[in-house]
Design an enzyme around this catalytic site. Structure first.
Site, mmCIF file in Angstrom:
data_model
loop_
_atom_site.group_PDB
_atom_site.id
_atom_site.type_symbol
_atom_site.label_atom_id
_atom_site.label_comp_id
_atom_site.label_asym_id
_atom_site.label_seq_id
_atom_site.Cartn_x
_atom_site.Cartn_y
_atom_site.Cartn_z
ATOM 1 N N ASP A 3 0.835 -1.204 0.000
ATOM 2 C CA ASP A 3 0.000 0.000 0.000
ATOM 3 C C ASP A 3 0.873 1.259 0.000
ATOM 4 O O ASP A 3 0.372 2.382 -0.051
ATOM 5 C CB ASP A 3 -1.010 0.000 1.151
ATOM 6 C CG ASP A 3 -0.353 -0.053 2.519
ATOM 7 O OD1 ASP A 3 0.890 -0.204 2.591
ATOM 8 O OD2 ASP A 3 -1.080 0.055 3.528
ATOM 9 N N SER A 4 2.215 1.066 -0.012
ATOM 10 C CA SER A 4 3.132 2.188 -0.262
ATOM 11 C C SER A 4 2.883 2.743 -1.664
ATOM 12 O O SER A 4 3.366 3.824 -2.000
ATOM 13 C CB SER A 4 4.582 1.735 -0.111
ATOM 14 O OG SER A 4 4.824 0.549 -0.836
ATOM 15 N N ASP A 39 -1.049 -6.037 -0.070
ATOM 16 C CA ASP A 39 -1.425 -5.367 1.175
ATOM 17 C C ASP A 39 -2.919 -5.119 1.214
ATOM 18 O O ASP A 39 -3.493 -4.592 0.249
ATOM 19 C CB ASP A 39 -0.720 -3.998 1.256
ATOM 20 C CG ASP A 39 0.508 -4.036 2.138
ATOM 21 O OD1 ASP A 39 0.626 -4.942 2.988
ATOM 22 O OD2 ASP A 39 1.364 -3.140 1.970
ATOM 23 N N GLU A 79 8.888 -3.857 10.677
ATOM 24 C CA GLU A 79 9.360 -2.606 10.076
ATOM 25 C C GLU A 79 9.936 -1.675 11.138
ATOM 26 O O GLU A 79 9.305 -1.388 12.159
ATOM 27 C CB GLU A 79 8.182 -1.925 9.341
ATOM 28 C CG GLU A 79 8.590 -0.612 8.684
ATOM 29 C CD GLU A 79 7.605 -0.087 7.652
ATOM 30 O OE1 GLU A 79 6.598 -0.764 7.367
ATOM 31 O OE2 GLU A 79 7.861 1.012 7.122
HETATM 32 O O1 KIV Z 1 3.569 -1.102 1.660
HETATM 33 C C1 KIV Z 1 4.749 -1.475 1.702
HETATM 34 O O2 KIV Z 1 5.559 -1.208 0.807
HETATM 35 C C2 KIV Z 1 5.171 -2.267 2.848
HETATM 36 C C3 KIV Z 1 6.625 -2.559 2.985
HETATM 37 C C4 KIV Z 1 7.329 -1.358 3.454
HETATM 38 C C5 KIV Z 1 6.874 -3.725 3.841
HETATM 39 O O3 KIV Z 1 4.371 -2.624 3.650
#
Ligand code: KIV
Length: 272
Positions: A52-53, A91, A190
């Site tokens: 979700d990044s 995610d 994290e």
């Molecule tokens: O959303 C994401 O990219 C993540 C990673 C930082 C593990 O959850």
């Protein structure tokens, strides 16, 4: 994955567990579209996370909160089409699982059915345990995520290192055990102290994959755009930059603009 290539040995949740058992480190990166997904897959990554990044690096939002279930499914579908070997995790976005376990299972089933990904990741421990169990009961593999949880940024108020204090570290250890006992196949930690992450990885039998959690865990994950230098604005201590793709793109585009303006492009060989 929707299309199976019989000649490729796919990474499964079972194979990820076996990697931990034989001490082989697990590699994981994010991807958010078909082209990036296929490049990352062909380079031999074990797990691709449709994180979700994407809310930050793809949509330009300040946090991961605004990205929707529909948007995550759209991105995940595109990635899955480009992947032949890696395990694809998606995610669950903010608001799609925290309400109650009925909402959580409905969101999880939508992601699995519509994107054809392999497994899901969601943030939190005890607070979301009922949802985790409900999703697992539908045969959907779940990866936990503890430590810095960007979906809770409004509670934490900062993206600084988590679990430095004993009480928070103890809760993290408890939550990690709860997630393992519930049946999660892996756990992301994290931005927590390396010593704590190492301790968790040693205690759990499922793989622990770290981001800013030191080298004592079972694998590493980074955000692709940060790691290849496509986004150079984010430079935390834990990030190793392997390329400067932004600079390469910038130069290429400048050269293209120059060639168009000067009528150098297209030349005779570049036309019909
Ligand atoms: O959303 C994401 O990219 C993540 C990673 C930082 C593990 O959850």
């Amino acid at each position: 994955m929707s299309i199976h290539n019989e000649n490729i040995r796919r990474v499964t949740t079972q194979r990820v567990l076996e990697m931990k058992q034989r001490g082989e480190k697990i590699s994981m990166l994010t991807a958010y579209d078909y082209t990036m997904g296929s490049i990352v897959d062909r380079a031999g990554i074990d797990i691709i996370l449709v994180g979700d990044s994407a809310s930050n690096v793809m949509c330009g939002n300040l946090t991961t909160l605004p990205i929707t279930l529909d948007q995550m499914i759209f991105l995940a579908k595109s990635v899955v089409r480009g992947v032949n070997r890696a395990l694809v995790a998606v995610d669950m976005p903010f608001g799609s699982y925290q309400g109650n376990s009925r909402e959580a299972i409905a969101s999880a089933i939508r992601i699995m059915k519509e994107s054809h990904c392999d497994c899901l990741k969601l943030e939190g421990g005890e607070e979301v345990l009922e949802s985790v169990k409900r999703i697992l009961s539908a045969g959907i593999p779940v990866m936990g995520h503890l430590g810095l949880m960007p979906q809770s940024i409004n509670k934490f108020g900062t993206y600084t290192v988590r679990a430095r204090e004993e009480a928070e570290a103890e809760k993290l250890i408890r939550d990690a055990h709860l997630l393992e006992e519930a049946g999660c196949f892996a756990l992301v930690l994290e931005k927590i102290p390396a010593q704590l992450a190492t301790k968790v990885a040693k205690k759990l039998s499922i793989p622990v994959i770290g981001i800013g959690a030191g080298g004592g865990v079972d694998g590493q994950v980074l955000v692709l755009h940060d790691m290849i230098g496509l986004n150079n604005e984010f430079s935390p201590r834990f990030l190793r930059r392997y390329a400067n793709v932004q600079e390469v793109m910038h130069k290429a585009i400048e050269n293209y603009v120059r060639d168009v303006k000067s009528a150098d492009f297209p030349n005779e060989k570049e036309q019909y």
